[in-house]
Design a protein around this motif. Structure first.
Motif, PDB file in Angstrom:
ATOM      1  N   MET A 190     -72.664  59.157 -31.581  1.00 50.09           N
ATOM      2  CA  MET A 190     -73.239  60.500 -31.438  1.00 50.09           C
ATOM      3  C   MET A 190     -72.959  61.377 -32.649  1.00 50.09           C
ATOM      4  N   THR A 191     -71.849  61.167 -33.333  1.00 49.26           N
ATOM      5  CA  THR A 191     -71.515  62.018 -34.481  1.00 49.26           C
ATOM      6  C   THR A 191     -71.910  61.383 -35.808  1.00 49.26           C
ATOM      7  N   LEU A 192     -72.451  60.183 -35.771  1.00 50.25           N
ATOM      8  CA  LEU A 192     -72.787  59.470 -37.012  1.00 50.25           C
ATOM      9  C   LEU A 192     -73.779  60.221 -37.899  1.00 50.25           C
ATOM     10  N   PRO A 193     -74.911  60.746 -37.357  1.00 49.19           N
ATOM     11  CA  PRO A 193     -75.840  61.447 -38.245  1.00 49.19           C
ATOM     12  C   PRO A 193     -75.181  62.613 -38.976  1.00 49.19           C
ATOM     13  N   ALA A 194     -74.361  63.397 -38.273  1.00 50.91           N
ATOM     14  CA  ALA A 194     -73.698  64.541 -38.915  1.00 50.91           C
ATOM     15  C   ALA A 194     -72.701  64.057 -39.964  1.00 50.91           C
ATOM     16  N   ARG A 195     -71.989  62.965 -39.667  1.00 58.21           N
ATOM     17  CA  ARG A 195     -71.031  62.421 -40.642  1.00 58.21           C
ATOM     18  C   ARG A 195     -71.737  61.935 -41.897  1.00 58.21           C
ATOM     19  N   LEU A 196     -72.876  61.277 -41.719  1.00 57.81           N
ATOM     20  CA  LEU A 196     -73.625  60.784 -42.880  1.00 57.81           C
ATOM     21  C   LEU A 196     -74.161  61.941 -43.707  1.00 57.81           C
ATOM     22  N   ALA A 197     -74.672  62.981 -43.044  1.00 54.38           N
ATOM     23  CA  ALA A 197     -75.202  64.140 -43.768  1.00 54.38           C
ATOM     24  C   ALA A 197     -74.104  64.797 -44.595  1.00 54.38           C
ATOM     25  N   ARG A 198     -72.912  64.932 -44.014  1.00 50.95           N
ATOM     26  CA  ARG A 198     -71.796  65.531 -44.742  1.00 50.95           C
ATOM     27  C   ARG A 198     -71.377  64.678 -45.924  1.00 50.95           C
ATOM     28  N   ALA A 199     -71.465  63.369 -45.756  1.00 55.87           N
ATOM     29  CA  ALA A 199     -71.048  62.465 -46.822  1.00 55.87           C
ATOM     30  C   ALA A 199     -71.941  62.612 -48.048  1.00 55.87           C
ATOM     31  N   LYS A 200     -73.223  62.958 -47.849  1.00 63.45           N
ATOM     32  CA  LYS A 200     -74.142  63.087 -48.967  1.00 63.45           C
ATOM     33  C   LYS A 200     -74.166  64.495 -49.535  1.00 63.45           C
ATOM     34  N   SER A 201     -73.474  65.436 -48.914  1.00 60.37           N
ATOM     35  CA  SER A 201     -73.448  66.810 -49.389  1.00 60.37           C
ATOM     36  C   SER A 201     -72.391  66.962 -50.465  1.00 60.37           C
ATOM     37  N   LEU A 202     -72.686  67.829 -51.405  1.00 61.08           N
ATOM     38  CA  LEU A 202     -71.683  68.137 -52.404  1.00 61.08           C
ATOM     39  C   LEU A 202     -71.750  69.600 -52.768  1.00 61.08           C
ATOM     40  N   ALA A 203     -70.633  70.119 -53.214  1.00 60.89           N
ATOM     41  CA  ALA A 203     -70.524  71.539 -53.530  1.00 60.89           C
ATOM     42  C   ALA A 203     -70.484  71.745 -55.037  1.00 60.89           C
TER      43      ALA A 203
END
Ligand code: FES
Length: 131
Positions: A19-32
């Motif tokens: 259930m949390t996989l999509p959010a985890r993947l999205a965060r992994a590709k984000s950068l600041a």
């Protein structure tokens, strides 16, 4: 042999992960990106091309609260695009194609839209998703 209680616990953990996989993947590709490294983007109307993870990206500070991130090359023949802060459009100097801030074609000869990336401002940094 696995007992029933352990099996149910395992299913619960597995379900939680899925259930949390999509959010985890999205965060992994984000950068600041700190705004201090992009001075032209500190004020509304500013724009600049930054190299992010080996990829050129055109950033446009649309308002004090919003920022856009798009491919910086025209989809017609690959010329470098220029943000026009007066019209709030992106112009191609080669054959005069025009794109809107979502990357859509406003005027040809380009017929394909620009790739747009998710970007937002978070305090003194840009959060970009390359996904
Ligand atoms: Fe942009 Fe031709 S390269 S319009």
């Amino acid at each position: 042999m696995i007992d029933r209680r352990s099996f149910i616990r395992f299913l619960g953990i597995l379900l939680g992960i899925l259930m949390t996989l999509p959010a985890r993947l999205a965060r992994a590709k984000s950068l600041a990106i700190p705004l201090a490294k992009a001075k032209k983007l500190e004020k509304a109307g500013g724009s600049m091309v930054l190299k992010v993870k080996g990829q050129q990206i055109l950033f446009i500070r649309e308002t004090e609260e919003t920022i856009r991130a798009l491919d910086p090359l025209c989809t017609h023949k690959g010329c470098a695009l220029v943000y026009n802060r007066e019209t709030k459009r992106i112009d191609c100097p080669c054959h005069q194609s025009v794109f809107n801030l979502e990357g859509g074609v406003v005027k040809g000869p380009a017929s394909k839209h620009l790739k747009a990336y998710d970007a937002k401002l978070d305090g003194d940094r840009i959060v970009l998703s390359l996904g």
